[in-house]
Enzyme design. Structure first.
Site, PDB file in Angstrom:
ATOM      1  N   HIS A   1       0.838  -1.204   0.000  1.00  0.00           N
ATOM      2  CA  HIS A   1       0.000   0.000   0.000  1.00  0.00           C
ATOM      3  C   HIS A   1       0.863   1.239   0.000  1.00  0.00           C
ATOM      4  O   HIS A   1       1.923   1.297   0.611  1.00  0.00           O
ATOM      5  CB  HIS A   1      -1.065  -0.020   1.085  1.00  0.00           C
ATOM      6  CG  HIS A   1      -0.648   0.314   2.474  1.00  0.00           C
ATOM      7  ND1 HIS A   1      -0.400   1.596   2.890  1.00  0.00           N
ATOM      8  CD2 HIS A   1      -0.475  -0.455   3.562  1.00  0.00           C
ATOM      9  CE1 HIS A   1      -0.106   1.600   4.171  1.00  0.00           C
ATOM     10  NE2 HIS A   1      -0.123   0.361   4.606  1.00  0.00           N
TER      11      HIS A   1
ATOM     12  N   ASP B   1       5.801   1.925   7.435  1.00  0.00           N
ATOM     13  CA  ASP B   1       4.397   1.610   7.186  1.00  0.00           C
ATOM     14  C   ASP B   1       3.796   2.630   6.225  1.00  0.00           C
ATOM     15  O   ASP B   1       3.348   3.670   6.662  1.00  0.00           O
ATOM     16  CB  ASP B   1       3.645   1.628   8.504  1.00  0.00           C
ATOM     17  CG  ASP B   1       2.174   1.293   8.314  1.00  0.00           C
ATOM     18  OD1 ASP B   1       1.794   0.859   7.221  1.00  0.00           O
ATOM     19  OD2 ASP B   1       1.412   1.498   9.264  1.00  0.00           O
TER      20      ASP B   1
ATOM     21  N   GLU C   1      -5.408   2.098   1.804  1.00  0.00           N
ATOM     22  CA  GLU C   1      -5.346   0.907   2.659  1.00  0.00           C
ATOM     23  C   GLU C   1      -5.635   1.289   4.099  1.00  0.00           C
ATOM     24  O   GLU C   1      -6.379   0.620   4.803  1.00  0.00           O
ATOM     25  CB  GLU C   1      -3.964   0.242   2.580  1.00  0.00           C
ATOM     26  CG  GLU C   1      -3.878  -1.111   3.284  1.00  0.00           C
ATOM     27  CD  GLU C   1      -3.305  -1.096   4.700  1.00  0.00           C
ATOM     28  OE1 GLU C   1      -3.082  -2.171   5.240  1.00  0.00           O
ATOM     29  OE2 GLU C   1      -3.113  -0.019   5.290  1.00  0.00           O
ATOM     30  N   GLU C   2      -5.026   2.394   4.519  1.00  0.00           N
ATOM     31  CA  GLU C   2      -5.129   2.766   5.930  1.00  0.00           C
ATOM     32  C   GLU C   2      -6.559   3.132   6.339  1.00  0.00           C
ATOM     33  O   GLU C   2      -6.876   3.170   7.511  1.00  0.00           O
ATOM     34  CB  GLU C   2      -4.176   3.921   6.261  1.00  0.00           C
ATOM     35  CG  GLU C   2      -2.698   3.577   6.077  1.00  0.00           C
ATOM     36  CD  GLU C   2      -2.141   2.704   7.194  1.00  0.00           C
ATOM     37  OE1 GLU C   2      -2.921   2.229   8.029  1.00  0.00           O
ATOM     38  OE2 GLU C   2      -0.921   2.482   7.200  1.00  0.00           O
TER      39      GLU C   2
ATOM     40  N   ASP D   1       4.480  -5.117   3.317  1.00  0.00           N
ATOM     41  CA  ASP D   1       4.235  -3.893   4.050  1.00  0.00           C
ATOM     42  C   ASP D   1       5.033  -3.965   5.321  1.00  0.00           C
ATOM     43  O   ASP D   1       5.109  -5.021   5.925  1.00  0.00           O
ATOM     44  CB  ASP D   1       2.756  -3.789   4.414  1.00  0.00           C
ATOM     45  CG  ASP D   1       1.959  -3.245   3.260  1.00  0.00           C
ATOM     46  OD1 ASP D   1       2.461  -2.375   2.570  1.00  0.00           O
ATOM     47  OD2 ASP D   1       0.829  -3.718   3.069  1.00  0.00           O
TER      48      ASP D   1
ATOM     49  N   HIS E   1       2.725   4.085  13.119  1.00  0.00           N
ATOM     50  CA  HIS E   1       1.683   5.110  13.043  1.00  0.00           C
ATOM     51  C   HIS E   1       2.033   6.394  13.782  1.00  0.00           C
ATOM     52  O   HIS E   1       1.165   7.066  14.316  1.00  0.00           O
ATOM     53  CB  HIS E   1       0.339   4.549  13.521  1.00  0.00           C
ATOM     54  CG  HIS E   1      -0.303   3.703  12.472  1.00  0.00           C
ATOM     55  ND1 HIS E   1      -1.611   3.314  12.514  1.00  0.00           N
ATOM     56  CD2 HIS E   1       0.205   3.177  11.342  1.00  0.00           C
ATOM     57  CE1 HIS E   1      -1.881   2.583  11.451  1.00  0.00           C
ATOM     58  NE2 HIS E   1      -0.789   2.482  10.730  1.00  0.00           N
TER      59      HIS E   1
END
Ligand code: NAG
Ligand code: NAG
Ligand code: NAG
Ligand code: NAG
Ligand code: NAG
Ligand code: ZN
Length: 515
Positions: free
Chosen positions: A282, A294, A326-327, A355, A439
């Protein structure tokens, strides 16, 4: 002797490589594992990541859905793909719904920054606007249970509770699970009659709250939010120092919209079109940071492989996919899968996903995974997946690399392909618990271990080479089942609780508190 032979072969394949480039695809060698591995280097992998980070920095610090950083990331890759005469590239538009909360919390004229537990299953349904006295809740873990409120009258009040871990809660430093710390507190405050509850983040939760375990039920979800540690100390001293009721206004409203985003693809024009090897990552990041591990790391690997493969003519066609959104809930890959015609779906032989491969452990997706009733995210591996797992494992073990079996889970772009019963695989090097910057803003270039990503890069180069040469022989082909009235395949739902916008995105301190 052996060594000598090997170096001769290396020289020969180097000549073949330069010739292939000169011939511009008119005739060229089949994909050669060693040759591709040689071209997937840490320098190339790290260069792509540096560029993606620069793109994030120039575009407000992230590469998220519906931001200039995403468009710039897509254009950055596309401009490289477009230089090839032997591969064709295209984008696919998709419309993605999204929601944004606007939370305000004003205490005696001062506005405090509040994080909303925005990604509960009921996101969007909890507009609220309440006003009342703010009071301190039971101390520490006492606020995790209704009994903790004994002797405390919080009826009609906004209760400010300490965010210490609850008894039995899992805390994988520096993360703490949302479900363990927040859900019991919302329930307890609600049953004690509170009007609203604000959780004071513990100073130890440097990275914040994350996870989607044990979501509160709708009935337990009173108006709620969380406050950063330092802000919370300020509010506490205000409550303690004023000998009179301290009043607050707590409001939340949602904004819903739809926006276009794109998936990006590139495939070899040559190669058997009825046995396509698909490899995806992604491309979007979360909003809190540049998203370099990520999942910039997976995107970088695909770029490096794309360049390396230019020197060869794949026997089975190879197709790369950079997924959008994707997120927000796997929108890009799900859209792709559900818009395939029967022929297009039948032509896919395998799907590999990459990923978060920048540091941590060497996780190889379990090709023999079975879905467990107690874990709604677990998936059963389709036939052929264990062949892919074995290719990765044999290569890595042969290189002396320790391996972790990575469970096959529904909250990755793999899910859509499992629903087509395609053989799937790939690698993953860990998120929460392994990646401190998961994140967060600090998920930048320096969050990558170049040795780690290179090992995964070369392992992938090897597996893709084998699949391109022999995939049709070693992987059983899954043919699609039914099509709808528009001629699109109907994926067999392996999981009826696929992540939705509300569930997929993790709860982090990020968006609002900017850490
Ligand atoms: C708690 O406070 C509310 C509002 O101030 C009041 O109406 C109620 O009677 C109180 N309950 C008890 C048990 O004291
Ligand atoms: C769906 O696939 C067809 C080709 O099979 C293509 O023409 C169409 O543009 C695709 N739709 C979307 C929204 O991607
Ligand atoms: C996966 O299952 C197959 C068939 O049951 C078995 O032959 C194979 O050894 C298993 N592979 C692994 C890696 O466990
Ligand atoms: C980088 O990754 C390699 C391979 O996993 C590991 O041996 C090494 O210790 C890592 N380096 C750092 C600084 O973590
Ligand atoms: C959810 C997320 O933020 N990103 C994904 C990055 O890749 C890993 C491995 O595929 C996923 O588990 C994550 O969900
Ligand atoms: Zn993520």
């Amino acid at each position: 002797m052996k060594f000598r032979n090997a170096s001769i072969i290396a020289v020969v394949s180097y000549i073949a490589y330069t010739n292939a480039a000169a011939l511009k695809g008119t005739s060229c060698p089949p994909v050669d594992s060693k040759g591709v591995q040689r071209l997937v280097t840490k320098n190339k992998l790290m260069k792509n990541l540096k560029d993606l980070e620069t793109i994030a920095n120039w575009n407000g610090g992230n590469r998220a859905f519906n931001t200039p950083g995403y468009t710039a990331s897509l254009n950055y890759i596309k401009s490289q793909l477009d230089t090839s005469k032997t591969w064709k590239s295209w984008t696919q538009d998709l419309e993605v719904p999204y929601q944004k909360p606007k939370v305000t919390f004003v205490v005696e004229g001062k506005a405090y920054t509040i994080g909303h537990f925005q990604f509960s299953m009921w996101a969007g349904e909890d507009d609220f606007n309440v006003e009342g006295e703010v009071v301190e809740g039971p101390p520490g873990p006492a606020s995790c249970t209704p009994e903790g409120y004994t002797g405390l009258n919080v009826t009609g009040k906004i209760v400010f509770v300490d965010g210490a871990n609850c008894p039995g809660g899992v805390w994988q430093s520096p993360w703490v699970h949302y479900g363990d710390v927040v859900a019991p507190r919302l329930r307890a405050a609600h049953s004690a009659g509170a009007l609203a509850v604000v959780v004071h983040l513990n100073e130890k939760y440097e990275a914040g709250l994350v996870g989607f375990k044990q979501m509160p039920d709708r009935k337990d979800f009173s108006p709620s939010g969380y406050m950063a540690y330092t802000d919370g100390l300020h509010l506490l001293s205000l409550i303690r120092r004023t000998g009179r009721p301290v009043l607050a206004k707590f409001e939340n409203s949602w904004f819903s919209g739809k926006s276009l985003t794109q998936n990006l693809f590139s495939e070899s024009i040559g190669g058997d079109p009825t046995n396509v090897i698909m490899i995806g990552a992604h491309l979007d990041s979360i909003r809190n940071g540049p998203g370099i591990n990520d999942n910039g790391s997976g995107s970088s690997l695909l770029i490096a492989l794309f360049h390396a493969l230019q020197s060869y003519c794949p026997k089975n066609r190879i197709r790369f996919a950079w997924w959008g959104a994707e997120e927000l809930g796997l929108y890009g890959s799900n859209h792709y899968v559900s818009n395939l015609s029967k022929q297009e779906a039948d032509d896919i032989l395998v799907y590999l996903n990459f990923d978060m491969i920048g540091h941590g452990y060497f996780g190889v997706f379990d090709g023999n995974s079975t879905s467990k009733p107690e874990d709604p995210y677990s998936l059963t591996s389709p036939p052929g997946s264990s062949v892919i797992e074995k290719l990765f494992v044999d290569y890595l073990v042969g290189s002396g690399v320790p391996i972790t079996k990575e469970p096959l889970v529904a909250n990755t772009d793999i899910a859509g392909f499992v629903e087509l019963n395609k053989a799937v695989g790939g690698m993953h090097s860990g998120s929460i618990g392994v990646d401190f910057c998961y994140h967060r803003k600090c998920d930048d270039y320096t969050n990558i271990n170049e040795t780690h990503i290179e090992i995964i890069g070369k392992a992938t180069a090897h597996v893709v080479s084998v699949l391109s040469n022999e995939g049709a022989k070693i992987i059983p082909k899954a043919l699609s089942h039914s099509v709808n009235e528009d001629g699109r395949v109907i994926p067999t739902k392996v999981w009826d609780k696929k992540p939705s916008i509300s569930e997929k995105v993790d709860v982090t301190v990020g968006d609002v508190l900017g850490i």
